[in-house]
Write an enzyme that holds these catalytic residues in place. Structure first.
Site, PDB file in Angstrom:
ATOM      1  CE  LYS A 225      -3.113   5.022  -1.767  1.00 55.59           C
ATOM      2  NZ  LYS A 225      -4.420   5.600  -2.597  1.00 55.59           N
TER       3      LYS A 225
ATOM      4  CE1 TYR B 170      -3.845   2.197   0.485  1.00 56.14           C
ATOM      5  CE2 TYR B 170      -2.460   3.493   2.153  1.00 56.14           C
ATOM      6  CZ  TYR B 170      -3.646   3.132   1.376  1.00 56.14           C
ATOM      7  OH  TYR B 170      -4.539   4.367   1.463  1.00 56.14           O
TER       8      TYR B 170
END
Length: 263
Positions: free
Chosen positions: A158, A154
């Site tokens: 990002k 994640y």
């Protein structure tokens, strides 16, 4: 200073709930017409009808699964239509994975990467040509403060969004296109509920309201900032992450099957 974007059409992905719905609401309040994208048609139609009644704008509904090639193609087609120009793109759609990388099926990891990175890139590319031809436009990529932390795939996805936004804002800002990565921490939305996270593990001070995140993100985009980190507390987190040892900012060791994603 708030820019006048009244009459501009904004396309928002993940628009049926959470930050996407809040972006749609605040953009509608500033006079933008909307194209609302998400998987759930019924929720999109309910959101669109409410915004039209409240703000007197038009809100188009475009149901699409952005982890599928067909869904992405449908949105690309809308972004590429020169007869109905989109002046603002909000890449907000996202998912989280609850478990550690080694415990997740690789197919889930691939869909996670596709949505956050590939889909965001493809939609930005589709929107950009028209924006550059018109000499104005905005792209807002909803990233996360996790981009600055070593927190699994994640964080890696990002971090790509932040790096891309920094480069694109530098490359296209002088040609009238502002690109901003909005990097909140934990936000009170359905995101963590859908991934099955126990929200009590995060202290109350870490949780933000969607309205503040979107308000600060839009203001930073108005100013032409490439990265927006809402609130002083999360600005401090990001600053500390740049200088603190990786082991410290990564958090405590995780046991198998324990949630692995940050904000």
């Amino acid at each position: 200073m708030t820019s006048d974007i009244s009459g501009t059409t904004a396309l928002v992905t993940g628009a049926s709930a959470g930050l996407g719905a809040e972006f749609a609401r605040q953009l509608a309040a500033r006079g933008c017409n909307l194209v609302l994208v998400a998987r759930n048609r019924a929720r999109l139609e309910e959101t669109a009808a409410g915004l039209e009644r409240r703000y007197g704008i038009t809100a188009e509904v475009l149901p699409a699964d952005l982890t599928s090639d067909d869904g992405v193609a449908a949105v690309v087609g809308r972004l590429s239509d020169p007869q109905r120009p989109v002046g603002i793109l909000v890449n907000n759609a996202g998912i989280g994975l609850l478990h550690n990388f080694e415990d997740n099926p690789i197919a889930e990891e691939q869909l996670h990467l596709k949505l956050h990175v590939e889909t965001s890139m493809v939609l930005a590319h589709a929107a950009l040509k028209g924006m550059l031809d018109r000499g104005e436009g905005r792209i807002i990529n909803v990233a996360s403060v996790a981009a600055f932390l070593p927190r699994g795939t994640y964080s890696a996805a990002k971090a790509w969004m932040v790096s891309f936004s920094r480069w694109a804002n530098l490359a296209y800002g002088a040609r009238g296109v502002k690109v901003t990565a909005v990097c909140p921490g934990f936000v009170h939305t359905e995101f963590h509920d859908r991934m099955g996270m126990d929200k009590s593990v995060a202290p109350s001070w870490t949780w933000l309201r969607p309205g503040r995140v979107v308000r600060e993100g839009l203001a930073d985009n108005d100013r032409g900032k490439a990265v927006s980190i809402p609130t002083k507390r999360y600005k401090l987190v990001a600053a500390m992450a740049r200088i603190a040892p990786a082991k410290l900012v990564a958090g405590p060791p995780r046991t198998p099957k324990e949630g692995s994603n940050g904000p």
